[in-house]
Each structure stands twice: as C-alpha cells, then as structure tokens.
Design a protein around this motif. Structure first.
Motif, PDB file in Angstrom:
ATOM      1  N   LEU A 182      44.790   2.903  18.569  1.00 56.42           N
ATOM      2  CA  LEU A 182      45.400   2.398  19.799  1.00 56.42           C
ATOM      3  C   LEU A 182      44.846   1.038  20.180  1.00 56.42           C
ATOM      4  CD1 LEU A 182      47.541   3.733  21.480  1.00 56.42           C
ATOM      5  CD2 LEU A 182      45.778   4.477  23.061  1.00 56.42           C
ATOM      6  N   SER A 183      43.584   0.761  19.802  1.00 57.06           N
ATOM      7  CA  SER A 183      43.026  -0.543  20.163  1.00 57.06           C
ATOM      8  C   SER A 183      43.517  -1.652  19.236  1.00 57.06           C
ATOM      9  CB  SER A 183      41.496  -0.497  20.183  1.00 57.06           C
ATOM     10  OG  SER A 183      41.010   0.694  19.680  1.00 57.06           O
ATOM     11  N   SER A 184      44.290  -1.284  18.213  1.00 55.22           N
ATOM     12  CA  SER A 184      44.825  -2.312  17.316  1.00 55.22           C
ATOM     13  C   SER A 184      45.975  -3.049  17.988  1.00 55.22           C
ATOM     14  CB  SER A 184      45.328  -1.650  16.033  1.00 55.22           C
ATOM     15  OG  SER A 184      46.324  -2.440  15.441  1.00 55.22           O
ATOM     16  N   PRO A 185      46.067  -4.363  17.751  1.00 50.07           N
ATOM     17  CA  PRO A 185      47.171  -5.109  18.346  1.00 50.07           C
ATOM     18  C   PRO A 185      48.503  -4.926  17.603  1.00 50.07           C
ATOM     19  CG  PRO A 185      45.704  -6.582  17.155  1.00 50.07           C
ATOM     20  CD  PRO A 185      45.125  -5.212  17.035  1.00 50.07           C
ATOM     21  N   VAL A 186      48.452  -4.342  16.397  1.00 48.74           N
ATOM     22  CA  VAL A 186      49.671  -4.209  15.594  1.00 48.74           C
ATOM     23  C   VAL A 186      50.496  -3.009  16.087  1.00 48.74           C
ATOM     24  CG1 VAL A 186      50.581  -4.001  13.259  1.00 48.74           C
ATOM     25  CG2 VAL A 186      48.353  -5.071  13.646  1.00 48.74           C
ATOM     26  N   PRO A 187      51.770  -3.233  16.449  1.00 48.46           N
ATOM     27  CA  PRO A 187      52.581  -2.129  16.994  1.00 48.46           C
ATOM     28  C   PRO A 187      52.716  -0.946  16.034  1.00 48.46           C
ATOM     29  CG  PRO A 187      53.683  -4.229  17.308  1.00 48.46           C
ATOM     30  CD  PRO A 187      52.483  -4.500  16.460  1.00 48.46           C
ATOM     31  N   ALA A 188      52.824  -1.237  14.736  1.00 54.18           N
ATOM     32  CA  ALA A 188      52.995  -0.147  13.780  1.00 54.18           C
ATOM     33  C   ALA A 188      51.792   0.792  13.791  1.00 54.18           C
ATOM     34  CB  ALA A 188      53.205  -0.719  12.374  1.00 54.18           C
ATOM     35  N   VAL A 189      50.602   0.211  13.977  1.00 54.19           N
ATOM     36  CA  VAL A 189      49.386   1.025  14.017  1.00 54.19           C
ATOM     37  C   VAL A 189      49.337   1.828  15.316  1.00 54.19           C
ATOM     38  CG1 VAL A 189      46.874   0.984  13.883  1.00 54.19           C
ATOM     39  CG2 VAL A 189      48.215  -0.654  12.578  1.00 54.19           C
ATOM     40  N   GLN A 190      49.776   1.195  16.400  1.00 59.43           N
ATOM     41  CA  GLN A 190      49.811   1.920  17.672  1.00 59.43           C
ATOM     42  C   GLN A 190      50.756   3.114  17.597  1.00 59.43           C
ATOM     43  OE1 GLN A 190      50.678  -0.738  20.872  1.00 59.43           O
ATOM     44  NE2 GLN A 190      48.715  -1.787  20.723  1.00 59.43           N
ATOM     45  N   ASP A 191      51.886   2.922  16.897  1.00 57.81           N
ATOM     46  CA  ASP A 191      52.810   4.035  16.719  1.00 57.81           C
ATOM     47  C   ASP A 191      52.132   5.210  16.035  1.00 57.81           C
ATOM     48  OD1 ASP A 191      54.892   2.917  17.981  1.00 57.81           O
ATOM     49  OD2 ASP A 191      55.956   2.233  16.193  1.00 57.81           O
ATOM     50  N   ARG A 192      51.288   4.877  15.055  1.00 56.48           N
ATOM     51  CA  ARG A 192      50.581   5.953  14.360  1.00 56.48           C
ATOM     52  C   ARG A 192      49.604   6.650  15.292  1.00 56.48           C
ATOM     53  NH1 ARG A 192      49.030   2.496   9.787  1.00 56.48           N
ATOM     54  NH2 ARG A 192      50.924   2.130   8.587  1.00 56.48           N
ATOM     55  N   ALA A 193      49.072   5.907  16.268  1.00 58.56           N
ATOM     56  CA  ALA A 193      48.203   6.547  17.251  1.00 58.56           C
ATOM     57  C   ALA A 193      48.991   7.587  18.041  1.00 58.56           C
ATOM     58  CB  ALA A 193      47.620   5.506  18.202  1.00 58.56           C
ATOM     59  N   TYR A 194      50.256   7.258  18.373  1.00 60.38           N
ATOM     60  CA  TYR A 194      51.080   8.227  19.095  1.00 60.38           C
ATOM     61  C   TYR A 194      51.305   9.466  18.229  1.00 60.38           C
ATOM     62  CZ  TYR A 194      52.036   4.019  21.785  1.00 60.38           C
ATOM     63  OH  TYR A 194      51.898   2.876  22.512  1.00 60.38           O
ATOM     64  N   ALA A 195      51.569   9.226  16.942  1.00 53.51           N
ATOM     65  CA  ALA A 195      51.769  10.357  16.033  1.00 53.51           C
ATOM     66  C   ALA A 195      50.504  11.208  15.957  1.00 53.51           C
ATOM     67  CB  ALA A 195      52.160   9.855  14.642  1.00 53.51           C
ATOM     68  N   SER A 196      49.342  10.542  15.868  1.00 59.65           N
ATOM     69  CA  SER A 196      48.076  11.285  15.800  1.00 59.65           C
ATOM     70  C   SER A 196      47.856  12.093  17.078  1.00 59.65           C
ATOM     71  CB  SER A 196      46.898  10.333  15.622  1.00 59.65           C
ATOM     72  OG  SER A 196      47.216   9.320  14.717  1.00 59.65           O
ATOM     73  N   ALA A 197      48.209  11.483  18.221  1.00 60.93           N
ATOM     74  CA  ALA A 197      48.056  12.194  19.490  1.00 60.93           C
ATOM     75  C   ALA A 197      48.939  13.434  19.510  1.00 60.93           C
ATOM     76  CB  ALA A 197      48.405  11.282  20.657  1.00 60.93           C
ATOM     77  N   LEU A 198      50.139  13.295  18.946  1.00 64.70           N
ATOM     78  CA  LEU A 198      51.045  14.444  18.884  1.00 64.70           C
ATOM     79  C   LEU A 198      50.432  15.552  18.031  1.00 64.70           C
ATOM     80  CD1 LEU A 198      53.773  15.696  19.530  1.00 64.70           C
ATOM     81  CD2 LEU A 198      54.686  14.628  17.479  1.00 64.70           C
ATOM     82  N   VAL A 199      49.870  15.154  16.876  1.00 62.31           N
ATOM     83  CA  VAL A 199      49.252  16.147  15.990  1.00 62.31           C
ATOM     84  C   VAL A 199      48.123  16.882  16.718  1.00 62.31           C
ATOM     85  CG1 VAL A 199      47.903  16.456  13.881  1.00 62.31           C
ATOM     86  CG2 VAL A 199      49.839  14.890  13.895  1.00 62.31           C
ATOM     87  N   LEU A 200      47.273  16.109  17.380  1.00 68.94           N
ATOM     88  CA  LEU A 200      46.143  16.721  18.100  1.00 68.94           C
ATOM     89  C   LEU A 200      46.625  17.656  19.207  1.00 68.94           C
ATOM     90  CD1 LEU A 200      43.115  16.868  18.537  1.00 68.94           C
ATOM     91  CD2 LEU A 200      43.259  14.848  19.957  1.00 68.94           C
ATOM     92  N   THR A 201      47.614  17.177  19.973  1.00 66.34           N
ATOM     93  CA  THR A 201      48.135  18.004  21.060  1.00 66.34           C
ATOM     94  C   THR A 201      48.754  19.287  20.510  1.00 66.34           C
ATOM     95  OG1 THR A 201      48.674  15.938  22.156  1.00 66.34           O
ATOM     96  CG2 THR A 201      49.518  17.923  23.153  1.00 66.34           C
ATOM     97  N   MET A 202      49.481  19.158  19.400  1.00 65.66           N
ATOM     98  CA  MET A 202      50.103  20.338  18.793  1.00 65.66           C
ATOM     99  C   MET A 202      49.044  21.353  18.377  1.00 65.66           C
ATOM    100  SD  MET A 202      53.306  20.300  18.940  1.00 65.66           S
ATOM    101  CE  MET A 202      53.770  21.574  17.797  1.00 65.66           C
TER     102      MET A 202
END
Lengths: 296, 285
Positions: free
Chosen positions: B242-262
C-alpha cells in the motif's frame, strides 16, 4: 500403553501446569524489565521531564522530546472516544432494552466480525474511504484545506475499531442488571426512558466507565491503522485536520533505522515502555470500577 | 407524563436506532469496500506465485510467500500458546478452584496482560532478540505472537472451563481419578467445543496482527523454509504494497487485504459452527 505410570504422569502434568502458569504470571514483569533495561540508557542521560515534555525530536543530534507524540496520541485517543462512546452507549441500550431479541442475534456476529478485522485492513479502509472523505467533504465544509491524512482520520478509524470492545462489555453489563429493577421503576409510574436513564444507567455507571476505559486503553495502543492514516508529521497539532504522530506509530515507523543512530533504539523502547505503563495503569483503574460494579 | 418527557423519549429512541444501525452499516461498508476493491484485483497469479523481480514496481508475481508465511506463523503461535495456555486454564479451574482469591487475582492479571498493545510485545520481542543475538526469523515471530495471544487463549478457555459443574469434578474424584486426570481427561472433554473456539479466536488474532511481527518476523520474498529465517506475513505485505506509489501494486494490496479478511471470516464462521457440533460429547446436568 503409557510409558509413565499414573503418578509419574500426574507429576509431569503438574510441573507442566505450574511452569506455564509462572511463565504467564511473570510476563508483565518481564515485559517491563526488558523495556526498562533497554531504555535505561536514555533515562540515565536525560531528565524524565525533559523526555516527556520536550518538544524537539531530532534523534540525529540527540534531541529526544516525546511531547509531540504524546499529545498526538492523546488527541487521537480522546477524539475517538468522544465519537465512539455515545454511539456505543445508545446502541447498547437499544439492543438490550428496546429491540427484539433477533437484533441481538445479528449484533453478536457483527461485533465478532468487527473485532476480528485486522488493524491493517482498517487502515486500508481508512485510506480508501475516510481520508478522501475528509479531504473532499469534511475539510472544505469547515473551510480547511487538508490532504485528509490527519488526527481526525485516525480518530474516525479508531472510533470504529473500538466499537466492538466497548459495545461487547456494555451489552453484557446491561444484560446483567436484574430486570426487576426496571420493573419496579415502571411500576412506580416512570416511563421506560426514565427508568433507563435514572435506574439502569445509574446502576450500570461504574461498568459503563470501565467499558469506556478499556476502549480508551485499546485506542491508545493501536498501531497499524493509526500509522496508515495519521500523517506521521512530528509537530504539535493545532487542529484536528492537522497531521500528527502517535507513540505506537513512532515505534513502528522507525524500527528499521533504530540501530544506526545512537540511543535511538533506547528512545523507541522508552516509547514502548510509556505505552506499557499507560495501558497497565488504565486497565488497573478500570478493573476497580468493574469490581465495584460487581459488588452491587 | 409531560409533553417534554414524551419528546425526549422519542428523540432518544430515534438516536438509539440510528446508532445501532449505524454500526451495522459501517460494518457493511467496510466489508463491501474491501470486497469491491479486492475482487477486481484478485487473480490466480497473486494467490499462487511468489514475488518476481520488480514486483514492487508493478511487475508480475503474487503473495504466496505472505499467505504461507502468515499461516505458518499463526499455526506455530497458536500451537505454542495452546501448549502453555491449556494447562494454565486447567490449573486455575481444577487445582486452584478452592482458592477464590488466587483465582480472581490470576484472572485479573490475565486481563491486564490482555490490555497490553501488540506493539509493546513487538518491541519487547525485539529487545530479547538483540539480547540473545538472534536475527529476525519465523521463530522469533512465533514466540512474540505467542506471548501476544496467550492471554486471549487462556481467558477464553477459562470462561468456558468455569462453566463446568462442580458435581462433575466431584464425580471424577469419587471414581478415584486424581486432579490432573480430572483436568486433562474430564474437563477438556466436557468443554471441547469451547476450547476449539478459543483456539480459532487466537488463530484469528495471530494471523491479523502486524505490529508484533514488524520487528521480529522480518520480511522476505521467499517461501518460508526454516524456523530461523525471516518470513513474510500478510498484514505486512498489505502495508508495504500500500505504501508503493504504483497503482498496480496498490491493487495487489487490496487483493491481499481481501485474502486476509476472508481467512479471518472463515475462521470465525468455523468457530461458530463447531460450537454447535461438539455438543454430543457433553454431559448435561
């Protein structure tokens, strides 16, 4: 069959139990000792008052003033409590006194899930929702230009994170009050709201205070979610829209470089020590409220 | 009742309803925004690959290192906390049951420990590591997280163990079993569902906490293969991406958050379901 006979097994189990208990019971003491020994270097060289109330934080030149962080932590924590406490109290009264039982059956899993969501996910949600909300709507509404990463953002995220803790305790407290008390009040001609306000809440007051206290302690030590939205600027915040810095965020943000600057690690461990002492102190006081409540 | 009182009651009732549904709505919004952002970014690649070169600048790869790392860490910590926690909970409820003051004091102590923020455990773990000359590793992470979840584990087991009726203990003694047999064979069997719930609860805490592993477990792009090497964890991987400035990497943070929440939602669902299933072995009084 067993290798050991019955009495040997009894002995093994016994020893195992007692050792485990000792490990757990001495844990707070070792936590304190470990952190104290590590921050001793700093405490030895600086006056405690200078550390706690010094406003300048420049580890590179040996200036360690924790005041901005302490103030930041207090701002964030208190603001979160101010937002969260009334909501929790109202919801707890509604769920236990007015609503039908099915709502309680929905609330319990909801509280479980809220409590289970990791703080990083709360932080992420804060960045996605709260921060833009503040910079786009709330800031302009009050005539402030802000990027959104602020004391207020951290307080809003925190206020949601502590809801499950406070609400859970409050619901238990209100359910533990004997229903006869309310019935007696109703029989004397009081309305439902009057009975709640003047009988139930008064009776539950020590418990309510304790619930808020536990929430406060929880909020004070919260790290990741706050770190992600508070802005992390070392200065005394003048308004809630200013960015700030909290003690836990200080520790979490600087662990990487703490061995490269002299006494820096000591300073961070001192911050952890402050957190430990404050949280133990708060929980201690709140327990006396709970004990008082139980004695009634 | 005067008009003023009537209005006061009405106002407060409306406020209470708003407060209650506000909490439920916030929960819905949180879950919704995590899913909405996460599902879009989620892909098979993210789940099954480790980060490749340039991953943090938007190149290919996934977060398998963090998923496996988090699972290893949480399993290890839960197991260790169980091995220390169960005896303590049993000791309180079987051996010390007659010393009410001692039991009350231990419970009080556990509640105090429960209140200590996880970053303090992290800092403490770090000082211990320096003292012992250890590097950031899976083992250090497991030990730190164990300390952090111990009070949660013991208190939840304790809550269920104290519901065991006194008569069951007396019956067990009268048949000639000693205290440790009563504890480990009778009490554990009677409260198995509660114990499993406690384990799952602690597991959820262990996998979701970031502040305590920040110092101790470190971070790596490789899969965990030894106790003495650093290990990646999901919360930290979310934080770093999430601290990365690249949007594609931030998107992966959202995916990771989803995995963790699941993972956490599934664990919490399991603990609710299991509670009901194991009632058969329980003796009712």
């Amino acid at each position: 069959m067993y290798i050991l006979n019955r009495w040997q097994r009894h002995w093994v189990n016994n020893t195992w139990m007692i050792i485990s208990l000792l490990v757990v019971a001495t844990l707070p003491f070792f936590l304190f000792l470990g952190l104290y020994l590590k921050s001793f270097l700093l405490l030895h060289d600086y006056h405690l008052g200078h550390l706690l109330f010094g406003k300048i934080w420049k580890p590179g030149i040996g200036q360690f003033g924790f005041f901005p962080f302490i103030v930041g932590s207090i701002w964030v924590t208190l603001l979160a409590m101010v937002i969260s406490a009334p909501i929790c109290l109202l919801a707890a009264i509604y769920v236990t006194q007015y609503s039908k039982t099915h709502l309680l059956r929905i609330m319990h899993p909801a509280i479980d899930i809220l409590a289970g969501i990791p703080s990083v996910v709360y932080g992420l949600w804060g960045i996605l929702v709260i921060v833009p909300f503040i910079s786009r709507y709330l800031g302009p509404l009050f005539g402030v230009t802000t990027v959104g990463y602020s004391i207020l953002a951290a307080a809003l995220v925190l206020s949601i994170m502590i809801v499950p803790f406070i609400l859970n305790i409050l619901i238990e407290i209100f359910r533990a009050i004997p229903v006869e008390l309310k019935e007696a009040s109703l029989a004397l001609g009081a309305t439902e709201w009057q009975s709640i306000k003047q009988v139930m809440v008064k009776k539950a007051l020590p418990g309510i205070i304790a619930a808020f206290g536990f929430g406060l302690a929880r909020a004070f030590g919260e790290t990741m979610a706050v770190l992600m939205v508070v802005g992390n600027v070392v200065e005394l915040p003048k308004s809630v829209f200013d960015p700030g810095y909290t003690l836990p965020a200080l520790i979490a943000n600087n662990y990487g470089e703490m061995l490269s600057i002299p006494k820096y690690d000591s300073a961070l461990m001192f911050a952890a020590l402050i957190l430990l002492v404050v949280s133990l102190f708060f929980n201690l006081i709140m327990h006396f409220f709970i004990i008082r409540y139980n004695r009634y | 009742m005067t008009l003023g009182q009537k209005i006061e009651e009405k106002i407060f009732k409306v406020l209470m309803i708003i407060a209650t549904y506000f909490i439920l709505a916030v929960l819905a919004v949180i879950i919704y925004s995590i899913f909405e952002k996460g599902v879009k970014a989620l892909s098979w690649e993210i789940l099954t690959q480790i980060p490749k070169g340039g991953y943090y600048y938007g190149k290919g790869g996934g977060i398998l290192n963090a998923i496996l790392g988090s699972l290893c860490l949480a399993f290890g910590a839960t197991l260790l906390a169980f091995l220390i926690g169960l005896p303590v909970a049993l000791y309180i409820n079987v051996f010390l049951i007659r010393w009410k003051k001692v039991v009350a004091f231990i419970r009080f102590l556990l509640d105090l420990i429960w209140g200590i923020p996880s970053i303090v455990y992290g800092a403490f773990g770090f000082t211990m590591m320096i003292y012992l000359g250890l590097q950031t590793s899976l083992l250090a992470g497991i030990i730190t997280v164990t300390l952090f979840i111990l009070p949660i584990m013991i208190r939840s087991m304790d809550e269920i163990l104290r519901t065991v009726p006194y008569g069951l203990m007396e019956a067990s003694y009268s048949l000639g079993s000693n205290k440790s047999e009563t504890a480990f064979k009778i009490f554990t069997r009677q409260t198995i569902s509660g114990i499993i719930t406690a384990i799952l609860l602690s597991f959820g805490r262990a996998i979701g906490d970031a502040a305590s592993v920040l110092f101790t477990a470190g971070y790596t792009d490789h899969l965990p293969n030894s106790l003495l090497e650093p290990v990646a964890t999901l919360p930290l991987s979310i934080f770093f991406q999430l601290s990365s400035p690249v949007p594609a990497v931030q998107d992966r943070a959202y995916a990771s958050a989803l995995v963790l929440t699941m993972i956490i939602l599934i664990v919490s669902l399991f603990s609710r379901g299991l509670g009901k299933r194991y009632h058969k072995t329980k003796i009712n009084f």
